[in-house]
Write a protein that holds these residues in place. Structure first.
Motif, PDB file in Angstrom:
ATOM      1  N   LEU A 196       0.804  -1.223   0.000  1.00  0.00           N
ATOM      2  CA  LEU A 196       0.000   0.000   0.000  1.00  0.00           C
ATOM      3  C   LEU A 196       0.835   1.270   0.000  1.00  0.00           C
ATOM      4  O   LEU A 196       0.362   2.334  -0.429  1.00  0.00           O
ATOM      5  N   SER A 197       2.058   1.197   0.451  1.00  0.00           N
ATOM      6  CA  SER A 197       2.888   2.394   0.580  1.00  0.00           C
ATOM      7  C   SER A 197       3.128   3.066  -0.767  1.00  0.00           C
ATOM      8  O   SER A 197       3.414   2.404  -1.769  1.00  0.00           O
TER       9      SER A 197
ATOM     10  N   TYR B 256      -4.178  -1.017  -5.183  1.00  0.00           N
ATOM     11  CA  TYR B 256      -5.628  -0.842  -5.069  1.00  0.00           C
ATOM     12  C   TYR B 256      -6.334  -2.129  -4.647  1.00  0.00           C
ATOM     13  O   TYR B 256      -7.471  -2.103  -4.174  1.00  0.00           O
ATOM     14  N   PHE B 257      -5.670  -3.256  -4.791  1.00  0.00           N
ATOM     15  CA  PHE B 257      -6.261  -4.521  -4.361  1.00  0.00           C
ATOM     16  C   PHE B 257      -6.424  -4.578  -2.845  1.00  0.00           C
ATOM     17  O   PHE B 257      -7.173  -5.401  -2.324  1.00  0.00           O
TER      18      PHE B 257
ATOM     19  N   TYR C 222      -4.162   5.532   3.240  1.00  0.00           N
ATOM     20  CA  TYR C 222      -2.717   5.397   3.458  1.00  0.00           C
ATOM     21  C   TYR C 222      -1.967   5.486   2.136  1.00  0.00           C
ATOM     22  O   TYR C 222      -0.951   6.174   2.014  1.00  0.00           O
ATOM     23  N   ASN C 223      -2.495   4.851   1.118  1.00  0.00           N
ATOM     24  CA  ASN C 223      -1.873   4.895  -0.198  1.00  0.00           C
ATOM     25  C   ASN C 223      -1.850   6.323  -0.755  1.00  0.00           C
ATOM     26  O   ASN C 223      -0.925   6.703  -1.487  1.00  0.00           O
ATOM     27  N   ALA C 224      -2.838   7.120  -0.386  1.00  0.00           N
ATOM     28  CA  ALA C 224      -2.920   8.500  -0.872  1.00  0.00           C
ATOM     29  C   ALA C 224      -2.180   9.480   0.031  1.00  0.00           C
ATOM     30  O   ALA C 224      -2.156  10.686  -0.239  1.00  0.00           O
ATOM     31  N   GLY C 225      -1.563   8.978   1.112  1.00  0.00           N
ATOM     32  CA  GLY C 225      -0.840   9.854   2.025  1.00  0.00           C
ATOM     33  C   GLY C 225      -1.737  10.584   2.997  1.00  0.00           C
ATOM     34  O   GLY C 225      -1.316  11.573   3.618  1.00  0.00           O
TER      35      GLY C 225
END
Length: 572
Positions: A154-155, A164-165, A175-178
């Motif tokens: 995810l990082s 995205y999975f 978290y992926n989007a910060g």
């Protein structure tokens, strides 16, 4: 999953390859033109059970070690967080083990997890892990390895194409989007052998999702010590049924049976040798001269000029699989930012002629993204409920649309257009046939060019193309895997960068819809809008796979995705 290699978001993916998988896929497959991706055996709940269906390993009847040989193109990566193509996943299924493993029919069965509990609202899964599994460096495989790997995928720094999975997890997308921290993500090792996953919404196919490579575990100390830890046999650390003994890049990859694997008695091959080959004619010659044991299902392909012969004489098998062969438009640049021009190119080709004269493997013309074999609801397939009648082939209409699109773009003629494919005789033949149709039917010249697999994938990911070959094999048996992954603007596998807010909303809403029919209605409407109104992709045909296997082998086949299922095979 990208199939050939080439076969979504937001929660996405919540659904899921196939590889899909495909695979998978290219989830985009790299495989030949006639087939997309293979299969995995069932993992049993207890080490004594036999997922492969036979007793413990033993030498052949001649007393020699058991070796299985096939071909692939060079895997771009064996890092679970970075895998995106069928070639890499075929190898990865031998080297890594997730919480579950999909059997040949695509059904999840226990693997590292022996069992699990699901909360009444379907949003919390508690997995109970085996306490006897080891990494190839001797470290124990624990719940902490899964928590680390999921958060690493995810990082943002990892830049995983399948991040995205894991948006199904609470705060996974944020978290992926910060917008959230790793500590906020809904995965936690409760102790060494108990893993808790908290989801945004009830996800009926979550047990299939965790079998995907994006959910495989990783040994944190190994990853932290060497970022490219999975690029060499000397540094990779794995937990699956086989060990990576040798990896001579662009030449050969050798795996040997893992003596510490929990189900080692049901792993029968002592060694698996994979030769890196791109040309179908070379693969076929190797099979004919007894240098390999298998062709097909993303592991090599039968040359198109041999397909009908080997099917007719019974030396090959052909079967439909859950994959779609299509061309991707780069919607970020002219002229394919224009829907009318995209429609013109799609309506001007004769799909059945491509099948009859080029691929010759009983494929079905495709006018949508979801293959006929994908499940629907109420005992019916998705395509029975929602036919792919989104457009028809019509040369006269295509000419009108092209003229209209050029006028809209204030162009007197098309700019130079290139059709890109990955090196393969079958892909070349298809590309040349379709370019000829565009020349005759639309009066446009399209340059046809190729690149080797890894370069091709990088070029497509960077949107440095006009039209590019693609393929998608199921990662799991649900229509969301062919829609969210390919036409949602947030999908890491949407290389053409097609974007329509209406389509995104329909797909996002489908992820939170509890009624299955209503959920599929939204998915179908998203596909219809993307194809009938926007021609987001150029579908060509639904895959079959043509496979050939040497006598004496059992338990090796193509799975429902169209990927080779070899891990639990045997040799007499």
């Amino acid at each position: 999953m990208k199939l050939r290699r080439n076969v979504s978001t937001v929660m996405a993916i919540a659904l899921l390859g196939l590889s899909l998988a495909a695979c998978s896929s290219d989830k985009n497959n790299n495989g030949g033109s006639g087939s997309p991706s293979g299969s995995s055996p069932s993992a049993s709940a207890s080490p004594s059970a036999s997922p492969g269906g036979s007793a413990g390993a033993s030498p052949t009847s001649a007393g020699t070690p058991k070796e299985f040989r096939f071909t692939l193109v060079e895997p771009p990566s064996l890092d679970p967080s970075l895998l995106k193509d069928a070639q890499s996943v075929i190898v990865g299924k031998g080297l890594f083990e997730g919480l579950t493993r999909l059997n040949n029919a695509g059904e999840p069965e226990p693997a590292v997890a022996t069992d699990w509990d699901v909360s009444d609202d379907g949003k919390t899964y508690t997995f109970h892990l085996r306490n006897d599994m080891k990494w190839s460096n001797g470290d124990p495989v624990t719940a902490h390895d899964f928590e680390f790997a999921w958060k690493r995928t995810l990082s943002q720094e990892t830049a995983s194409p399948y991040a995205y999975f894991l948006f199904y997890l609470v705060n996974g997308e944020k978290y992926n989007a910060g917008e959230a921290s790793a500590d906020d993500v809904g995965v936690k090792a409760l102790d060494d052998y108990t893993l808790e996953a908290k989801l945004n919404n009830a996800t009926p196919y979550f047990l299939s999702l965790v079998a995907h490579n994006s959910y495989w575990p990783e040994d944190q100390k190994v990853v932290d010590a060497k970022p490219d830890w999975a690029s060499e046999a000397s540094t990779i650390v794995t937990n699956g049924p086989f060990l990576l003994k040798d990896w001579e890049h662009n030449s050969q990859l050798v795996m040997t049976k893992n003596p510490d694997y929990f189900d080692k008695d049901n792993i029968h091959f002592d060694q698996v040798t994979i030769t890196m080959v791109e040309e179908a004619s070379t693969v076929f010659n190797m099979f004919q001269t007894d240098k390999i044991d298998w062709i097909g299902a993303q592991a090599g392909s039968v040359p198109t000029d041999q397909v009908q012969k080997v099917i007719a004489d019974g030396t090959a098998k052909v079967q439909p699989v859950a994959g779609t062969y299509y061309y991707e438009f780069n919607t970020t640049k002219k002229p394919f930012d224009n829907a009318d021009i995209r429609k013109a190119f799609s309506m001007a080709i004769d799909r059945q002629a491509v099948i009859d004269n080029v691929t010759k493997a009983n494929q079905t013309p495709a006018f949508g993204l979801v293959p006929p074999s994908i499940a629907g609801t109420g005992g019916k397939k998705f395509r029975e409920l929602y036919p792919d009648d989104y457009f028809t082939e019509n040369v006269d209409e295509a000419k009108k649309l092209l003229a209209q699109g050029l006028q809209e773009e204030k162009l007197s003629k098309l700019p130079a257009v290139t059709l890109l494919y990955n090196t393969d005789q079958g892909h070349k033949a298809i590309a040349e046939a379709i370019a000829d149709m565009w020349r005759k039917n639309l009066g446009v010249e399209v340059k046809v060019t190729n690149q080797e697999w890894e370069t091709f994938l990088n070029t497509r990911t960077a949107q440095q193309f006009d039209i590019a070959r693609s393929g998608w094999g199921a990662d799991f048996n649900d229509a969301i895997n062919f829609t969210y992954d390919l036409i949602h603007s947030k999908s890491g596998n949407n290389d053409g960068k097609y974007s329509n807010p209406e389509v995104d909303k329909l797909l996002d809403d489908s992820l939170t819809t509890t009624d299955d029919k209503a959920r599929l209605d939204k998915i179908a409407q998203a596909e219809k809008t993307a194809m009938a109104d926007d021609m987001a992709e150029l579908p060509i045909y639904y895959y079959t796979t043509v496979t050939m296997l040497k006598p004496g082998f059992t338990g090796v086949s193509s799975d429902y995705q169209g990927n080779i299922d070899w891990v639990y095979g045997d040799k007499q």
